[in-house]
Design a protein around this motif. Structure first.
Motif, PDB file in Angstrom:
ATOM      1  N   LEU A   1       0.826  -1.200   0.000  1.00  0.00           N
ATOM      2  CA  LEU A   1       0.000   0.000   0.000  1.00  0.00           C
ATOM      3  C   LEU A   1       0.861   1.252   0.000  1.00  0.00           C
ATOM      4  N   THR A   2       0.305   2.311  -0.544  1.00  0.00           N
ATOM      5  CA  THR A   2       0.888   3.642  -0.402  1.00  0.00           C
ATOM      6  C   THR A   2      -0.200   4.514   0.207  1.00  0.00           C
ATOM      7  N   VAL A   3       0.125   5.099   1.355  1.00  0.00           N
ATOM      8  CA  VAL A   3      -0.832   5.925   2.077  1.00  0.00           C
ATOM      9  C   VAL A   3      -0.204   7.283   2.378  1.00  0.00           C
ATOM     10  N   ARG A   4      -1.040   8.212   2.792  1.00  0.00           N
ATOM     11  CA  ARG A   4      -0.543   9.407   3.458  1.00  0.00           C
ATOM     12  C   ARG A   4      -1.364   9.547   4.726  1.00  0.00           C
ATOM     13  N   TYR A   5      -0.772  10.188   5.723  1.00  0.00           N
ATOM     14  CA  TYR A   5      -1.407  10.163   7.034  1.00  0.00           C
ATOM     15  C   TYR A   5      -0.977  11.343   7.880  1.00  0.00           C
ATOM     16  N   VAL A   6      -1.745  11.554   8.924  1.00  0.00           N
ATOM     17  CA  VAL A   6      -1.367  12.448  10.013  1.00  0.00           C
ATOM     18  C   VAL A   6      -1.781  11.748  11.301  1.00  0.00           C
ATOM     19  N   GLY A   7      -0.943  11.867  12.338  1.00  0.00           N
ATOM     20  CA  GLY A   7      -1.233  11.210  13.610  1.00  0.00           C
ATOM     21  C   GLY A   7      -1.074  12.164  14.776  1.00  0.00           C
ATOM     22  N   ILE A   8      -2.014  12.074  15.730  1.00  0.00           N
ATOM     23  CA  ILE A   8      -1.927  12.895  16.935  1.00  0.00           C
ATOM     24  C   ILE A   8      -1.999  12.014  18.176  1.00  0.00           C
ATOM     25  N   SER A   9      -1.492  12.570  19.262  1.00  0.00           N
ATOM     26  CA  SER A   9      -1.590  11.949  20.573  1.00  0.00           C
ATOM     27  C   SER A   9      -2.961  12.275  21.151  1.00  0.00           C
ATOM     28  N   TYR A  10      -3.644  11.269  21.666  1.00  0.00           N
ATOM     29  CA  TYR A  10      -4.981  11.479  22.233  1.00  0.00           C
ATOM     30  C   TYR A  10      -4.937  12.415  23.434  1.00  0.00           C
ATOM     31  N   SER A  11      -3.900  12.281  24.256  1.00  0.00           N
ATOM     32  CA  SER A  11      -3.850  13.059  25.493  1.00  0.00           C
ATOM     33  C   SER A  11      -3.476  14.525  25.272  1.00  0.00           C
ATOM     34  N   THR A  12      -2.660  14.809  24.248  1.00  0.00           N
ATOM     35  CA  THR A  12      -2.214  16.189  24.047  1.00  0.00           C
ATOM     36  C   THR A  12      -2.848  16.861  22.840  1.00  0.00           C
ATOM     37  N   GLY A  13      -3.300  16.065  21.878  1.00  0.00           N
ATOM     38  CA  GLY A  13      -3.840  16.627  20.643  1.00  0.00           C
ATOM     39  C   GLY A  13      -2.769  17.121  19.695  1.00  0.00           C
ATOM     40  N   LYS A  14      -1.505  16.877  20.025  1.00  0.00           N
ATOM     41  CA  LYS A  14      -0.400  17.354  19.180  1.00  0.00           C
ATOM     42  C   LYS A  14      -0.065  16.337  18.096  1.00  0.00           C
ATOM     43  N   VAL A  15       0.231  16.863  16.902  1.00  0.00           N
ATOM     44  CA  VAL A  15       0.677  16.021  15.794  1.00  0.00           C
ATOM     45  C   VAL A  15       2.072  15.506  16.136  1.00  0.00           C
ATOM     46  N   PHE A  16       2.251  14.179  16.094  1.00  0.00           N
ATOM     47  CA  PHE A  16       3.570  13.614  16.348  1.00  0.00           C
ATOM     48  C   PHE A  16       4.224  13.135  15.064  1.00  0.00           C
ATOM     49  N   ASP A  17       3.423  12.940  14.004  1.00  0.00           N
ATOM     50  CA  ASP A  17       3.983  12.521  12.723  1.00  0.00           C
ATOM     51  C   ASP A  17       2.959  12.765  11.624  1.00  0.00           C
ATOM     52  N   ALA A  18       3.467  13.056  10.427  1.00  0.00           N
ATOM     53  CA  ALA A  18       2.587  13.248   9.272  1.00  0.00           C
ATOM     54  C   ALA A  18       3.399  13.071   7.997  1.00  0.00           C
ATOM     55  N   SER A  19       2.894  12.272   7.085  1.00  0.00           N
ATOM     56  CA  SER A  19       3.570  12.128   5.799  1.00  0.00           C
ATOM     57  C   SER A  19       3.392  13.391   4.960  1.00  0.00           C
ATOM     58  N   TRP A  20       2.405  14.198   5.288  1.00  0.00           N
ATOM     59  CA  TRP A  20       2.133  15.429   4.545  1.00  0.00           C
ATOM     60  C   TRP A  20       3.329  16.368   4.568  1.00  0.00           C
ATOM     61  N   LYS A  21       4.179  16.270   5.578  1.00  0.00           N
ATOM     62  CA  LYS A  21       5.312  17.177   5.673  1.00  0.00           C
ATOM     63  C   LYS A  21       6.571  16.635   5.000  1.00  0.00           C
ATOM     64  N   THR A  22       6.481  15.463   4.366  1.00  0.00           N
ATOM     65  CA  THR A  22       7.630  14.887   3.671  1.00  0.00           C
ATOM     66  C   THR A  22       7.568  15.250   2.190  1.00  0.00           C
ATOM     67  N   PRO A  23       8.697  15.260   1.501  1.00  0.00           N
ATOM     68  CA  PRO A  23       8.693  15.572   0.073  1.00  0.00           C
ATOM     69  C   PRO A  23       7.847  14.583  -0.755  1.00  0.00           C
ATOM     70  N   GLN A  24       7.830  13.320  -0.344  1.00  0.00           N
ATOM     71  CA  GLN A  24       7.054  12.308  -1.079  1.00  0.00           C
ATOM     72  C   GLN A  24       5.565  12.413  -0.787  1.00  0.00           C
ATOM     73  N   ASN A  25       5.226  12.954   0.380  1.00  0.00           N
ATOM     74  CA  ASN A  25       3.839  13.036   0.823  1.00  0.00           C
ATOM     75  C   ASN A  25       3.157  11.672   0.746  1.00  0.00           C
ATOM     76  N   ALA A  26       3.921  10.627   1.054  1.00  0.00           N
ATOM     77  CA  ALA A  26       3.386   9.267   0.979  1.00  0.00           C
ATOM     78  C   ALA A  26       4.228   8.348   1.857  1.00  0.00           C
ATOM     79  N   PHE A  27       3.622   7.214   2.228  1.00  0.00           N
ATOM     80  CA  PHE A  27       4.306   6.218   3.034  1.00  0.00           C
ATOM     81  C   PHE A  27       3.939   4.840   2.491  1.00  0.00           C
ATOM     82  N   PRO A  28       4.910   4.072   1.991  1.00  0.00           N
ATOM     83  CA  PRO A  28       4.628   2.722   1.498  1.00  0.00           C
ATOM     84  C   PRO A  28       4.871   1.667   2.582  1.00  0.00           C
ATOM     85  N   PHE A  29       4.029   0.642   2.622  1.00  0.00           N
ATOM     86  CA  PHE A  29       4.230  -0.491   3.522  1.00  0.00           C
ATOM     87  C   PHE A  29       3.373  -1.652   3.029  1.00  0.00           C
TER      88      PHE A  29
END
Length: 195
Positions: A108-136
Motif C-alpha cells: 500500500l501507499t498511504v498518506r497520514y497524520v497522527g496525533i496523541s490522544y492526550s495532548t492533541g499534538k501532531v507527532f507525525d505526518a507524511s504530509w510534511k515529507t517531500p514524497q507526501n506518501a508512506f509505502p508499507f
C-alpha cells in the motif's frame, strides 16, 4: 613417587562430565532479540479476519469532527479529543474510496497524520515529507497492529480515521519523545494506491 596418570584420568573424567552438563544454558533474562516476534505475537491479540475494519471495529466513543475530512487535497486537522479514550480500536471512514479494497499482503501507499490522544499534538505526518506518501505491506507487522487491523477493507481513494488504543499502538514503552507510555493515538489515513 605416585603416578600422575590416575589423577589425569580423574580430571579428564570430571571435565567430560562438566562439559556434558554444560549443554544446558541458563537464561540471563536479558532479551537478545531472538524472542521478539514471539513476545509481540503473545502480547498482541490476533485480529479476527474481517472484510472491512470500518464495519468490524466500532465504538460508542463520540469522536469530534475532523477538519478537511472530505477534501483529500488538504491535510486533515484532527481536533484534540474531549471525551474518554476508547479502549478498543475504532475505524471510521471519512471518505469511502471507489478503488480496490486493501487486504493482508497488499503493498500500500498511504498518506497520514497522527496525533496523541492526550495532548492533541501532531507527532507525525507524511504530509510534511517531500514524497507526501508512506509505502508499507499490510498485515506483515511493518507498522503498528492498529494499522494492520484498521486499514483492512479500506478502498483506494478513501480516507479513514483510526483511534488506536495502546495495546494496538506502542504500549507501555511508548515511542520517542512524542508518544508517551500507554498513549492512545488517532490517525487519519488516505489510501493512495495498492501495488
Amino acid at each position: 613417587m605416585p603416578s600422575a596418570l590416575p589423577r589425569l584420568a580423574l580430571l579428564a573424567t570430571i571435565a567430560l562430565f562438566v562439559a556434558g552438563c554444560g549443554t544446558k544454558t541458563v537464561d540471563s533474562g536479558i532479551p537478545d532479540g531472538s524472542q521478539t516476534a514471539a513476545v509481540a505475537a503473545a502480547s498482541t491479540p490476533a485480529a479476527a479476519p474481517q472484510a472491512d475494519a470500518a464495519t468490524t471495529y466500532t465504538s460508542d466513543a463520540a469522536l469530534q469532527p475532523v477538519t478537511n475530512a472530505k477534501d483529500l487535497a488538504k491535510q486533515p486537522v484532527i481536533p484534540r479529543p474531549a471525551t474518554a479514550r476508547p479502549t478498543k480500536l475504532v475505524a471510521r471512514d471519512l471518505v469511502v474510496g471507489t478503488g480496490p479494497a486493501a487486504k493482508d499482503g497488499d503493498a500500500l501507499t498511504v498518506r497520514y497524520v497522527g496525533i496523541s490522544y492526550s495532548t492533541g499534538k501532531v507527532f507525525d505526518a507524511s504530509w510534511k515529507t517531500p514524497q507526501n506518501a508512506f509505502p508499507f505491506t499490510l498485515g506483515q507487522q511493518a507498522v503498528i497492529p492498529g494499522w494492520d487491523k484498521g486499514i483492512v477493507g479500506m478502498k483506494v481513494g478513501g480516507r479513514r480515521e483510526l483511534v488506536i488504543p495502546p495495546v494496538d499502538a506502542y504500549g507501555a514503552q511508548g515511542s520517542g519523545p512524542d508518544i508517551k507510555a500507554n498513549e492512545t493515538l488517532i490517525f487519519v489515513v488516505d489510501l493512495k494506491k495498492i501495488g
